[in-house]
Write a protein that holds these residues in place. Structure first.
Motif, short mmCIF file in Angstrom:
data_model
loop_
_atom_site.label_atom_id
_atom_site.label_comp_id
_atom_site.label_asym_id
_atom_site.label_seq_id
_atom_site.Cartn_x
_atom_site.Cartn_y
_atom_site.Cartn_z
N GLN A 119 0.84 -1.21 0.00
CA GLN A 119 0.00 0.00 0.00
C GLN A 119 0.87 1.24 0.00
OE1 GLN A 119 -2.66 1.94 3.32
NE2 GLN A 119 -3.66 0.03 2.62
N TYR A 120 1.95 1.21 0.77
CA TYR A 120 2.85 2.37 0.86
C TYR A 120 3.47 2.68 -0.51
CZ TYR A 120 7.28 4.78 1.67
OH TYR A 120 8.34 5.62 1.59
N TYR A 121 4.00 1.68 -1.20
CA TYR A 121 4.65 1.90 -2.50
C TYR A 121 3.63 2.29 -3.56
CZ TYR A 121 9.12 0.19 -0.77
OH TYR A 121 10.29 0.05 -0.08
N HIS A 122 2.41 1.77 -3.42
CA HIS A 122 1.37 2.13 -4.38
C HIS A 122 1.06 3.61 -4.29
CE1 HIS A 122 -2.43 2.15 -6.53
NE2 HIS A 122 -3.01 2.69 -5.44
N HIS A 123 0.90 4.13 -3.08
CA HIS A 123 0.58 5.55 -2.93
C HIS A 123 1.76 6.43 -3.33
CE1 HIS A 123 -3.44 5.53 -1.14
NE2 HIS A 123 -3.09 4.40 -0.50
N ARG A 124 3.01 6.02 -3.07
CA ARG A 124 4.18 6.82 -3.44
C ARG A 124 4.30 6.90 -4.95
NH1 ARG A 124 10.17 5.26 -1.50
NH2 ARG A 124 10.32 4.54 -3.66
N LYS A 125 4.06 5.79 -5.63
CA LYS A 125 4.13 5.76 -7.09
C LYS A 125 3.04 6.65 -7.69
CE LYS A 125 3.81 2.60 -11.00
NZ LYS A 125 3.57 1.20 -11.44
N LYS A 126 1.83 6.55 -7.12
CA LYS A 126 0.72 7.35 -7.62
C LYS A 126 0.99 8.82 -7.41
CE LYS A 126 -4.31 7.67 -7.35
NZ LYS A 126 -5.53 7.15 -6.69
N LEU A 127 1.63 9.16 -6.29
CA LEU A 127 1.97 10.54 -6.01
C LEU A 127 2.95 11.07 -7.04
CD1 LEU A 127 1.84 12.99 -4.05
CD2 LEU A 127 3.72 11.94 -2.78
N LEU A 128 3.92 10.28 -7.39
CA LEU A 128 4.94 10.69 -8.35
C LEU A 128 4.35 10.84 -9.74
CD1 LEU A 128 7.95 11.33 -8.81
CD2 LEU A 128 8.34 8.89 -9.24
N GLU A 129 3.43 9.94 -10.08
CA GLU A 129 2.85 9.96 -11.42
C GLU A 129 1.83 11.07 -11.59
OE1 GLU A 129 1.23 6.09 -11.84
OE2 GLU A 129 3.17 5.11 -12.27
N THR A 130 1.07 11.32 -10.58
CA THR A 130 -0.03 12.28 -10.74
C THR A 130 0.23 13.61 -10.06
OG1 THR A 130 -1.14 11.49 -8.73
CG2 THR A 130 -1.65 10.36 -10.79
N SER A 131 1.21 13.64 -9.19
CA SER A 131 1.50 14.84 -8.39
C SER A 131 0.30 15.25 -7.53
CB SER A 131 1.93 16.01 -9.29
OG SER A 131 3.10 15.70 -9.99
N GLU A 132 -0.64 14.36 -7.38
CA GLU A 132 -1.80 14.63 -6.54
C GLU A 132 -1.51 14.16 -5.11
OE1 GLU A 132 -5.10 12.68 -8.24
OE2 GLU A 132 -5.25 14.00 -9.99
#
Length: 867
Positions: A119-132
């Motif tokens: 879950q942690y890596y999923h949210h970090r990746k999503k943050l990097l990709e979307t900047s949201e």
């Protein structure tokens, strides 16, 4: 400060420091250069001061920022693009349990629970990709391995060098998670409770709308919870029984008045199926922590079973208690059918060895059937006997295919119970049968058990009544046989005895010599003794039958004394005994009571005293022991003798029939032992008491007391006048019509009355009596009861009802009969006879009766003529 202002301020300071001599010595150019230099120097100093102040302010602001950053209640940290900790405040270090210096350059993933790494890596990746920005909750682990719940909020940015970094905010939400977990558990528990509770519960908001309704609503009311919470909800008033809607409306009005008080009512509702359900409704106000009224918490409980049982108890205690026998069983059968909604109810009584039953009440489809006997074999009732309850809630006719009643009525359900007597033995059963499956067999069983207690007792009572009736019939049959025997024996003995005594009395009128007279008197004495024995036996029979009557009338007390002294004077003189009767002067001259029974008591006691006394005396005393308001008094009588006394062992049963004072075969005194038994019963019948005082070989004293009423003054005057009225002179011989079929009795009576100067005509049956009365004139009829052709009773009825006889129909009639059983006298008087005398006839007593009746008739005639 601006540059121009700095310049101006510097020039002011240079001018202020220059002297006049300096201005004079320096050249104008030199002065100008120096001036410029000084101004510039001061300007630089001022700029340095401002820079120093700005730096101090900046340092203070930076210090405040880092204080806020480090001491913030939530954790702040900066991660590199690869997830290493670049910066962290003290809160993060405290949360993770690591010194801040050791925390720098550590990967944050090290502190993420292994189950939440993905879950942690999923949210970090999503943050990097979307900047949201990303916000999520996960389980983290401290340095010492302690887990805790954290909320992570992250955003992506670049540092002053343009390198990507992550700004992360960490909050410890362990307490909130624990509270949420507890709340979830609590909600789960409440949901389990609400979904499985037997009560129909709901939350009613202040505006009357239903916020929540428990699922059990469906089972109790027949309506789903959603029916009450939808946009156009169902109102409870709509399902309340019409007879209870007034109760419900009053309850709603009370809620507005008594908002803070709990309310409780009971009412009925009607389910969609048409079934009626009793509800116990309890509601209580609920408030928020701040005291805001949130509405009412309501609990509706199905109390149909309780109400049904209460109604059954009330029915059994009121309606059924007023009924008994077959009426009780029919009332109970109908009630059970209506209460339990069953089509067939039978209440049976077990017969014989318990293999057969006899119905006491059968209620089928709204009407009662005839009672029958039937065999219990192959019926559900056969399974019931001996059991507390037997229930077949469905397919009962399939279980008992040989039971024709079940098959014919298409029975589906059956409940039965055994009835028990007080000894714990089965004596009957109750069965209820329905054409539909039984939904609540427990309620049906409970109602039947309640009814069974009363029904079992009633069956036992009926059995006891039947046994009593059989015993009563047997006793009555035996009593009738005894009465018939006594009547026949009395008649058969008295008739010849009447002839014997009559002939002796007639013989006594023929001037016999002394020896013959002695024989005649001995024979008369023996005949009278036999007559008294018959009378005593019949008196005992009357008393035992409860038909001995007390007839109260006014009498002269001193006449009683005279009759006792006159009767026993000769007997006492023969035995050389002193006989005395002492009357207290306090005793009124006239009393109201049964003089005949009082004479009988005294005759027995005085007769016994003389019989058992060989020498000495017999003394009778009478005194007043109680005088109440001149309306009544109680007189104490004592009969004392100096006779043989009574053994102590015979005192306890002295007053029993056929008991005498002696207990050996040597009989010095004659008698059947009935006298004292009759005395005690007569005294008790007249409301008195009797006792005996005895000294063996030294005499006996009997005491008895009796209540008497006192006559009024008017009656006393009338009696005095009656005593002074002279008797009517006899102008013509008395004409007597004697109806008697016994030739000896007819001859004796005719001769005796002829000798007395009377005219006697004999008729041998009732029919001849009617003929002679129609042809001739008579003053009185002496009517025998038992005669051929027409008996005395029929003849009397014919005379009294005859219109052809005219005034002769009122002729005085005296019954002369050997019948002397209980009720004979009343029966004879009821058919129109004027008096009654039993055989054997005492000619003196008969003459007294005839004279009295004739005198009364003449007096009536005299009064009538005056009118």
């Amino acid at each position: 400060m601006t540059k121009d202002k700095l310049r101006q301020e510097a020039e002011k300071r240079v001018l202020a420091s220059e002297t006049k001599n300096d201005r004079a010595l320096l050249l104008e150019e030199t002065q100008q250069v120096l001036h410029e230099l000084r101004v510039h120097q001061i300007e630089l100093e001022m700029q340095n001061e401002e820079l120093r102040l700005a730096q101090a302010e900046l340092d203070a602001g930076r210090a405040r920022y880092f204080d806020l950053y480090d001491l913030a209640p939530i954790g702040y940290l900066t991660l590199t693009d690869r997830g290493f900790i670049q910066e962290a405040n003290l809160t993060v270090a405290t949360l993770l349990g690591v010194p801040r210096t050791e925390l720098i350059k550590q990967p944050l993933s090290r502190f993420i629970h292994v189950e939440f790494q993905g879950q942690y890596y999923h949210h970090r990746k999503k943050l990097l990709e979307t900047s949201e920005s990303q916000v999520w909750e996960l389980l983290m682990v401290k340095m010492d391995g302690t887990p805790f719940w954290a909320s992570l909020s992250s955003a992506v940015t670049r540092d002053f060098e343009g390198i990507i970094v992550y700004r992360v905010v960490i909050s410890d939400i362990t307490e909130r998670k624990q509270a949420e977990e507890g709340l979830l558990k609590s909600e789960a528990h409440l949901r389990i409770i609400s979904e499985n509770t037997y009560d129909w519960e709901y939350w009613r908001a202040p505006d009357g709308k239903y916020v929540w309704v428990s699922p059990s609503c469906k089972a109790i009311s027949g309506f789903a919870p959603e029916e009450f919470t939808k946009d156009e909800p169902l109102s409870i008033l709509e399902i309340v029984h019409p007879k209870d809607r007034g109760i419900w409306k009053e309850h709603l009005e009370e809620l507005d008045k008594l908002q803070h008080q709990p309310q409780e009512i009971e009412f009925r509702i009607i389910k969609p199926s048409g079934d009626v359900v009793w509800i116990s409704h309890i509601c209580k106000s609920i408030f928020s922590d701040e005291g805001v009224f949130l509405g009412r918490r309501v609990c509706n409980r199905d109390i149909t079973e309780r109400k049904t049982i209460e109604q059954a108890l009330t029915f059994l205690a009121t309606c059924c208690s007023a009924r008994s026998g077959m009426g009780f069983f029919e009332t109970l059968a109908k009630y059970l059918a209506e209460t339990l909604d069953m089509d067939f109810v039978c209440i049976d009584r077990l017969e014989g060895d318990g293999l057969n039953a006899r119905t006491l009440a059968v209620y089928f489809d709204g009407h009662f059937e005839d009672n029958i006997s039937y065999a219990l074999k192959d019926t559900p009732c056969g399974d019931v006997v001996g059991k507390q309850t037997c229930c077949f809630p469905r397919d009962v006719r399939g279980l008992f295919p040989k039971d024709e009643v079940l098959q014919d009525m298409l029975a589906e359900s059956y409940v039965g119970i055994t009835l028990w007597d007080s000894a714990g033995q089965p004596n009957g059963l109750i069965a209820v049968i329905g054409r539909h499956p039984l939904n609540d067999s427990r309620l049906a069983g409970s109602i039947l058990q309640l009814a069974g207690v009363r029904a079992g007792g009633e069956v036992e009572r009926l059995q006891a009544l039947e046994a009593l009736q059989i015993a009563k019939n047997f006793a009555e049959s035996a009593n009738r046989a005894k009465s018939e025997f006594l009547a026949n024996m009395s008649h058969e003995i008295r008739t010849p005895l009447n002839g014997v005594l009559g002939m002796l009395q007639l013989l006594d009128t023929t001037a016999p010599n002394e020896e013959q007279k002695e024989y005649i008197l001995a024979a008369i004495k023996s005949s009278n003794r036999l007559t008294r024995l018959l009378s005593d036996i019949l008196d005992i029979s009357r008393v035992e039958a409860g038909k001995m009557q007390v007839i109260e009338a006014e009498f002269e007390f001193y006449n009683l004394k005279e009759s006792i002294m006159e009767l026993f004077k000769s007997a006492a003189k023969e035995k050389k005994l002193d006989l005395d009767f002492t009357v207290s002067p306090q005793i009124p001259k006239r009393l109201i009571g049964d003089e005949a029974r009082l004479r009988q008591v005294l005759f027995n006691l005085v007769g016994n005293a003389i019989k058992f006394t060989e020498k000495g005396h017999v003394v009778v005393e009478a005194s007043v022991i109680q005088l109440d308001d001149k309306a009544s008094c109680r007189v104490l009588f004592s009969v004392e003798d100096t006779g043989i006394g009574i053994p102590d062992n015979r005192l306890k049963d002295l007053f029993d029939p056929f008991v005498q004072g002696g207990d050996t075969f040597r009989r010095n005194f004659q008698g059947a032992g009935l006298g004292l038994s009759i005395v005690r019963r007569l005294v008790s019948l007249m409301g008195g008491a009797i006792s005996v005082d005895n000294t063996e070989s030294g005499g006996t004293t009997f005491y008895f007391s009796l209540p008497f009423k006192l006559p009024g003054g008017k009656m006393n005057i009338d009696l005095e006048e009656a005593r002074l009225t002279p008797g009517l002179p006899s102008e013509t011989p008395l004409r007597i019509l004697l109806a008697e079929d016994d030739a000896v009795t007819a001859m004796v009576t005719t001769r005796l009355f002829n000798k007395a100067g009377y005219s006697v005509t004999v008729a041998t049956d009732g029919q001849e009596t009617l003929r002679l009365l129609g042809e001739q004139d008579f003053d009185i009829i002496l009517m025998d009861i038992q005669m051929p052709v027409m008996d005395g009773v029929e003849a009397t009825k014919a005379i009294r009802s005859s219109s052809a006889l005219g005034v002769k129909a009122n002729i005085p009639i005296v019954a002369t009969t050997a019948y002397s059983m209980v009720g004979d006298r009343e029966k004879f008087l009821a058919v129109g006879m004027n008096d009654y005398i039993a055989k054997p006839i005492d000619i003196v007593a008969l003459k007294e009766i005839v004279t009295r009746i004739i005198a009364g008739s003449a007096s009536t005639t005299r009064v009538s003529s005056k009118e």
